[in-house]
Scaffold this motif. Sequence first.
Motif, PDB file in Angstrom:
ATOM      1  N   PRO A  81       5.501  -0.580  44.907  1.00 30.44           N
ATOM      2  CA  PRO A  81       4.894  -0.245  43.608  1.00 30.44           C
ATOM      3  C   PRO A  81       3.899  -1.289  43.128  1.00 30.44           C
ATOM      4  N   LEU A  82       4.129  -2.553  43.462  1.00 32.28           N
ATOM      5  CA  LEU A  82       3.180  -3.592  43.064  1.00 32.28           C
ATOM      6  C   LEU A  82       1.841  -3.413  43.780  1.00 32.28           C
ATOM      7  N   ALA A  83       1.872  -3.046  45.057  1.00 32.83           N
ATOM      8  CA  ALA A  83       0.638  -2.816  45.801  1.00 32.83           C
ATOM      9  C   ALA A  83      -0.111  -1.604  45.245  1.00 32.83           C
ATOM     10  N   ILE A  84       0.618  -0.561  44.897  1.00 38.35           N
ATOM     11  CA  ILE A  84      -0.019   0.632  44.328  1.00 38.35           C
ATOM     12  C   ILE A  84      -0.638   0.306  42.978  1.00 38.35           C
ATOM     13  N   THR A 132      -5.714   8.808  44.283  1.00 42.51           N
ATOM     14  CA  THR A 132      -4.499   9.628  44.202  1.00 42.51           C
ATOM     15  C   THR A 132      -4.446  10.635  45.335  1.00 42.51           C
ATOM     16  N   PHE A 133      -5.582  11.268  45.641  1.00 39.70           N
ATOM     17  CA  PHE A 133      -5.617  12.228  46.741  1.00 39.70           C
ATOM     18  C   PHE A 133      -5.365  11.543  48.079  1.00 39.70           C
ATOM     19  N   VAL A 134      -5.932  10.356  48.275  1.00 34.22           N
ATOM     20  CA  VAL A 134      -5.726   9.629  49.530  1.00 34.22           C
ATOM     21  C   VAL A 134      -4.249   9.266  49.709  1.00 34.22           C
ATOM     22  N   LEU A 135      -3.630   8.767  48.648  1.00 33.84           N
ATOM     23  CA  LEU A 135      -2.221   8.369  48.743  1.00 33.84           C
ATOM     24  C   LEU A 135      -1.307   9.566  48.985  1.00 33.84           C
ATOM     25  N   LEU A 166     -15.898   3.013  48.831  1.00 40.48           N
ATOM     26  CA  LEU A 166     -15.024   1.868  48.569  1.00 40.48           C
ATOM     27  C   LEU A 166     -13.602   2.311  48.228  1.00 40.48           C
ATOM     28  N   THR A 167     -13.494   3.385  47.444  1.00 37.91           N
ATOM     29  CA  THR A 167     -12.162   3.874  47.069  1.00 37.91           C
ATOM     30  C   THR A 167     -11.424   4.437  48.271  1.00 37.91           C
ATOM     31  N   LEU A 168     -12.146   5.139  49.138  1.00 39.62           N
ATOM     32  CA  LEU A 168     -11.517   5.657  50.360  1.00 39.62           C
ATOM     33  C   LEU A 168     -11.008   4.515  51.235  1.00 39.62           C
ATOM     34  N   ARG A 185      -2.529   2.774  52.225  1.00 42.33           N
ATOM     35  CA  ARG A 185      -1.599   3.606  52.993  1.00 42.33           C
ATOM     36  C   ARG A 185      -1.067   2.853  54.212  1.00 42.33           C
ATOM     37  N   TYR A 186      -1.945   2.107  54.867  1.00 36.44           N
ATOM     38  CA  TYR A 186      -1.515   1.323  56.031  1.00 36.44           C
ATOM     39  C   TYR A 186      -0.514   0.245  55.609  1.00 36.44           C
ATOM     40  N   VAL A 187      -0.804  -0.417  54.498  1.00 35.18           N
ATOM     41  CA  VAL A 187       0.096  -1.476  54.006  1.00 35.18           C
ATOM     42  C   VAL A 187       1.456  -0.884  53.652  1.00 35.18           C
ATOM     43  N   LEU A 188       1.465   0.267  52.970  1.00 38.86           N
ATOM     44  CA  LEU A 188       2.729   0.885  52.573  1.00 38.86           C
ATOM     45  C   LEU A 188       3.553   1.323  53.789  1.00 38.86           C
TER      46      LEU A 188
END
Length: 245
Positions: free
Chosen positions: A131-134, A183-186, A230-232, A239-242
């Motif tokens: 959650p902190l990363a998000i 939000t869509f990417v996640l 940049l947002t993508l 996503r990779y980190v999560l």
Amino acid sequence: MQSTVFSLLLLLLLAHLAGDFLLQCKAWVHSKQRLGYRSPAVYLHAGVHGLLALSVLLTGQLTFATAVLAALTIALSHLMIDILKSYTPKQVRYFLIDQALHLGVILLVWSWLIHPWPLPLIGHWLLRPEPLAILLTYVLITRPLSILIALVMQRWSAQVDNRGTLADAGARIGILERFLVLTFVLSGEFTPIGFLLAAKSVLRFGDLREDRDRKLTEYVLLGTMLSFALTLLLGLALRYVLQTL
């Protein structure tokens, strides 16, 4: 048991929405704004919230005294928050602060009513890396990314005439776009991003086709592409980190 606990929270939130937006007439709102703590409406409104909360709490497995105490807490806190709000300007920030305070009280009352005490568990979850990363990424795509994009685009800023546009509208639109894209990417939904980009491009290319302001159109499209790219990248990196945490 867990579904019952969350059902109580949802019912309390539903009671708040009903009391604040469905059962509050415009005359009460105007009276509170004009008279503040001297308005009878502010006390009637708090009483409505107390009764709604009590009706919800009595449906749970609580003693009558506990339900009354919790309802009084919600009603009195609502009264104090509304009195403070009556002395603030009608601006979005104060509306959001007002609702956040009401929501905070409801969450505290709910956490006090249920067992085991959930605040340490919630705090432990909030301090987890995921959650902190998000949260960090969502904060990053707001003002920080707006400043970065503005710095990149400043070499073309002097060449466009934006006197016919709303003040700060472009930056706010960009923040909303990036919020949606992230939000869509996640959520793994990439198709809506294409529709969003296509809609923005069609809107601006309509102006370009009619040659209303070619430079402004190209400037906006370049900024949009940079913002989306940049947002993508941030979303895919997150996503990779999560997945690795």
